[in-house]
Design an enzyme around this catalytic site. Sequence first.
Site, PDB file in Angstrom:
ATOM      1  N   LYS A  22       0.973  -1.181   0.074  1.00  0.00           N
ATOM      2  CA  LYS A  22       0.089  -0.065   0.080  1.00  0.00           C
ATOM      3  C   LYS A  22       0.865   1.344   0.110  1.00  0.00           C
ATOM      4  O   LYS A  22       0.803   2.313  -0.686  1.00  0.00           O
ATOM      5  CB  LYS A  22      -0.676   0.180   1.188  1.00  0.00           C
ATOM      6  CG  LYS A  22      -1.740   1.246   1.359  1.00  0.00           C
ATOM      7  CD  LYS A  22      -2.302   1.339   2.684  1.00  0.00           C
ATOM      8  CE  LYS A  22      -1.507   1.724   4.187  1.00  0.00           C
ATOM      9  NZ  LYS A  22      -1.422   3.045   4.414  1.00  0.00           N
ATOM     10  N   ASN A  23       1.805   1.235   0.972  1.00  0.00           N
ATOM     11  CA  ASN A  23       2.582   2.536   1.094  1.00  0.00           C
ATOM     12  C   ASN A  23       3.568   2.679  -0.148  1.00  0.00           C
ATOM     13  O   ASN A  23       3.835   4.130  -0.364  1.00  0.00           O
ATOM     14  CB  ASN A  23       3.424   2.363   2.381  1.00  0.00           C
ATOM     15  CG  ASN A  23       2.520   2.747   3.634  1.00  0.00           C
ATOM     16  OD1 ASN A  23       1.266   3.178   3.460  1.00  0.00           O
ATOM     17  ND2 ASN A  23       2.950   2.551   4.844  1.00  0.00           N
ATOM     18  N   CYS A 118      -4.930  13.441  13.262  1.00  0.00           N
ATOM     19  CA  CYS A 118      -4.682  11.838  12.944  1.00  0.00           C
ATOM     20  C   CYS A 118      -4.449  11.475  14.088  1.00  0.00           C
ATOM     21  O   CYS A 118      -4.142  11.749  15.221  1.00  0.00           O
ATOM     22  CB  CYS A 118      -3.387  11.939  12.179  1.00  0.00           C
ATOM     23  SG  CYS A 118      -2.729  10.218  11.949  1.00  0.00           S
ATOM     24  N   ARG A 123       1.574  14.479  13.578  1.00  0.00           N
ATOM     25  CA  ARG A 123       2.082  14.318  12.191  1.00  0.00           C
ATOM     26  C   ARG A 123       1.823  15.738  11.336  1.00  0.00           C
ATOM     27  O   ARG A 123       1.275  15.820  10.234  1.00  0.00           O
ATOM     28  CB  ARG A 123       1.020  13.252  11.462  1.00  0.00           C
ATOM     29  CG  ARG A 123       1.192  11.898  12.324  1.00  0.00           C
ATOM     30  CD  ARG A 123       0.328  10.676  11.657  1.00  0.00           C
ATOM     31  NE  ARG A 123       1.262  10.130  10.500  1.00  0.00           N
ATOM     32  CZ  ARG A 123       0.624   9.080   9.829  1.00  0.00           C
ATOM     33  NH1 ARG A 123      -0.249   8.578  10.120  1.00  0.00           N
ATOM     34  NH2 ARG A 123       1.288   8.873   8.734  1.00  0.00           N
ATOM     35  N   ASP A 308       4.625   0.237  12.062  1.00  0.00           N
ATOM     36  CA  ASP A 308       3.382  -0.324  11.427  1.00  0.00           C
ATOM     37  C   ASP A 308       3.031  -1.725  11.948  1.00  0.00           C
ATOM     38  O   ASP A 308       2.182  -2.262  11.599  1.00  0.00           O
ATOM     39  CB  ASP A 308       3.522  -0.218   9.925  1.00  0.00           C
ATOM     40  CG  ASP A 308       3.112   1.379   9.500  1.00  0.00           C
ATOM     41  OD1 ASP A 308       2.753   2.161  10.281  1.00  0.00           O
ATOM     42  OD2 ASP A 308       3.320   1.654   8.201  1.00  0.00           O
ATOM     43  N   ARG A 400      -8.575  -0.005   4.597  1.00  0.00           N
ATOM     44  CA  ARG A 400      -7.765   0.814   4.088  1.00  0.00           C
ATOM     45  C   ARG A 400      -6.508   0.315   3.695  1.00  0.00           C
ATOM     46  O   ARG A 400      -5.769   0.669   2.569  1.00  0.00           O
ATOM     47  CB  ARG A 400      -7.424   2.202   4.935  1.00  0.00           C
ATOM     48  CG  ARG A 400      -8.495   2.939   5.238  1.00  0.00           C
ATOM     49  CD  ARG A 400      -8.003   4.165   6.165  1.00  0.00           C
ATOM     50  NE  ARG A 400      -6.897   4.655   5.529  1.00  0.00           N
ATOM     51  CZ  ARG A 400      -5.948   5.529   6.176  1.00  0.00           C
ATOM     52  NH1 ARG A 400      -6.147   5.692   7.743  1.00  0.00           N
ATOM     53  NH2 ARG A 400      -5.047   5.829   5.745  1.00  0.00           N
TER      54      ARG A 400
HETATM   55  C1  UD1 Z   1       4.782   6.508   6.491  1.00  0.00           C
HETATM   56  C2  UD1 Z   1       3.681   5.390   6.209  1.00  0.00           C
HETATM   57  C3  UD1 Z   1       3.192   5.150   7.646  1.00  0.00           C
HETATM   58  C4  UD1 Z   1       4.321   4.917   8.671  1.00  0.00           C
HETATM   59  C5  UD1 Z   1       5.371   5.901   8.676  1.00  0.00           C
HETATM   60  C6  UD1 Z   1       6.524   5.571   9.670  1.00  0.00           C
HETATM   61  C7  UD1 Z   1       2.952   5.857   4.029  1.00  0.00           C
HETATM   62  C8  UD1 Z   1       1.655   6.286   3.200  1.00  0.00           C
HETATM   63  N1  UD1 Z   1       2.771   5.951   5.563  1.00  0.00           N
HETATM   64  O1  UD1 Z   1       4.111   7.806   7.006  1.00  0.00           O
HETATM   65  O2  UD1 Z   1       2.588   3.920   7.429  1.00  0.00           O
HETATM   66  O3  UD1 Z   1       3.936   4.510   9.817  1.00  0.00           O
HETATM   67  O4  UD1 Z   1       6.002   6.181   7.440  1.00  0.00           O
HETATM   68  O5  UD1 Z   1       7.037   4.572   9.172  1.00  0.00           O
HETATM   69  O6  UD1 Z   1       3.943   5.690   3.308  1.00  0.00           O
HETATM   70  N2  UD1 Z   1       7.166  14.184  10.889  1.00  0.00           N
HETATM   71  C9  UD1 Z   1       7.358  15.585  11.162  1.00  0.00           C
HETATM   72  N3  UD1 Z   1       7.320  16.448  10.235  1.00  0.00           N
HETATM   73  C10 UD1 Z   1       6.946  16.203   8.818  1.00  0.00           C
HETATM   74  C11 UD1 Z   1       6.838  14.646   8.505  1.00  0.00           C
HETATM   75  C12 UD1 Z   1       6.908  13.724   9.554  1.00  0.00           C
HETATM   76  O7  UD1 Z   1       7.657  15.942  12.225  1.00  0.00           O
HETATM   77  O8  UD1 Z   1       7.071  16.969   8.001  1.00  0.00           O
HETATM   78  C13 UD1 Z   1       7.231  13.097  11.883  1.00  0.00           C
HETATM   79  C14 UD1 Z   1       5.995  12.374  12.021  1.00  0.00           C
HETATM   80  O9  UD1 Z   1       5.191  13.108  12.948  1.00  0.00           O
HETATM   81  C15 UD1 Z   1       6.632  10.979  12.711  1.00  0.00           C
HETATM   82  C16 UD1 Z   1       8.030  11.091  11.951  1.00  0.00           C
HETATM   83  O10 UD1 Z   1       8.164  12.346  11.317  1.00  0.00           O
HETATM   84  O11 UD1 Z   1       6.751  11.265  14.082  1.00  0.00           O
HETATM   85  C17 UD1 Z   1       7.971   9.871  10.898  1.00  0.00           C
HETATM   86  O12 UD1 Z   1       6.777  10.036  10.212  1.00  0.00           O
HETATM   87  P1  UD1 Z   1       6.944   9.850   8.274  1.00  0.00           P
HETATM   88  O13 UD1 Z   1       8.081   9.055   8.171  1.00  0.00           O
HETATM   89  O14 UD1 Z   1       6.891  11.066   7.734  1.00  0.00           O
HETATM   90  O15 UD1 Z   1       5.759   9.055   8.158  1.00  0.00           O
HETATM   91  P2  UD1 Z   1       4.698   9.194   7.061  1.00  0.00           P
HETATM   92  O16 UD1 Z   1       5.728   9.276   5.774  1.00  0.00           O
HETATM   93  O17 UD1 Z   1       3.623   9.996   7.033  1.00  0.00           O
END
Ligand code: UD1
Length: 422
Positions: A22-23, A118, A123, A308, A400
């Site tokens: 999915k991701n 969320c 996030r 996850d 989902r």
């Molecule tokens: C992706 C995955 C999700 C998984 C996560 C961590 C997808 C669609 N989703 O989510 O299933 O749980 O990686 O492996 O691929 N953060 C910030 N600022 C930002 C972006 C992120 O502070 O602009 C923080 C987040 O709050 C979190 C950490 O960084 O604490 C990691 O998040 P991130 O790796 O970005 O997760 P996603 O890409 O949203």
Amino acid sequence: MDSIRIQGGAELRGAIPIAGAKNACLTLMPATLLSEEPLTLTNAPRLSDIRTMSALLESLGAEVSALQDGRVLALSSHAISSTRADYEIVRKMRASVLVLGPLLAREGHAEVSLPGGCAIGARPVDLHQMAMERLGAELELRDGYLHARASKGLRGAVIEFPIVSVGATENALMAATLARGTTVIRNAAREPEIVDLAHCLRRMGAQIEGEGSAEIVIEGVDRLSGATHPVVADRIELGTYMLAPAIAGGEVECLGGRLDLVSAFAEKLQEAGIDVEQTDKGIRVSRKNGRVRAVDVTTAPFPGFPTDLQAQMMALMCTAEGCSVLEERIFENRFMHAPELMRMGARIDVHGGTARVTGVERLRGAPVMATDLRASVSLILAGLAAEGETVVSRVYHLDRGYERVEEKLRACGATIERVNAG
Ligand code: UD1
């Protein structure tokens, strides 16, 4: 609203096919926006999140056709008719923010709604924003939307992330393929989904080196072409089904599974006393005798233990011998499954980002409620091992990210059915 009813106690035996990730698919699909030529994704998973991304891309002018029962996605962004990712779609799925980089790179501007709250934590998207600014875009938050503009086009730059972010790395990588000059992404995420994206972009003509390491170097090109790309196997679905025989007993072969996608997780399973073996067709997992042993788990970016799979691992630890400590280091509020598991007789103490689980001999079935995607499947796993009946409600979360979960488990002997509440 549908629910899932499980009669626990049956050992599992058989094979479960693992779908495309999915991701990975959610980041490969927006890559279509980078090219005028068609992008075909094979081995796509059939999930509601994929339909949400299709709707988002269509709202931007892309054509998306699901072929072969949804296994193949034919995408084409010959002409982009809108650069606005609307709140109505973005609020359903945070991965919508992944259109930001491609739209900026191709059209020079984009308006993307902020995703809002969320269940698993704040996030923010500040790292996505920072990456686009480093590439020369100007961003402004107005009316709940990020308004991004790069009037002179994007230009290569050094982007150094303060923390590892999967999504921000993906946005930066996609945007940089069409930026002028060289981009270096430091402290990049190393997840298999990033590697898969880089492979696909390379098939489209992008010049990328270093994917899968902490430093990715991209040499911008003028245009990208079309491509056909198979989506990598879903390591989270894989890990989830590896846990099914671990928790319920028996032996299951996860078809298409690769140990290199789940090595940190597989090591923990082995430490807990579960047999894990790579075969020609996938990964075979079996629990032969007695209870599993308690193990401690700390989530971390890849190649660490994936956040996850934390909820599902907790379900296993609920019936382990001894006490295990689970530390959640990626998201701030990701233990909502704990109180639901406690309704089934689990003994769990949560303090901040740490959960201490004291294993009990048996869980007992109960009505429980899914709070997010991975939490919902952890309750199903717990239900497989519990005495009596478990009914998991609010399973729209499950749809989902897991295709036909009840069919896949039933084929291995689980007593599980979907109940349509009309
Ligand atoms: C992706 C995955 C999700 C998984 C996560 C961590 C997808 C669609 N989703 O989510 O299933 O749980 O990686 O492996 O691929 N953060 C910030 N600022 C930002 C972006 C992120 O502070 O602009 C923080 C987040 O709050 C979190 C950490 O960084 O604490 C990691 O998040 P991130 O790796 O970005 O997760 P996603 O890409 O949203």
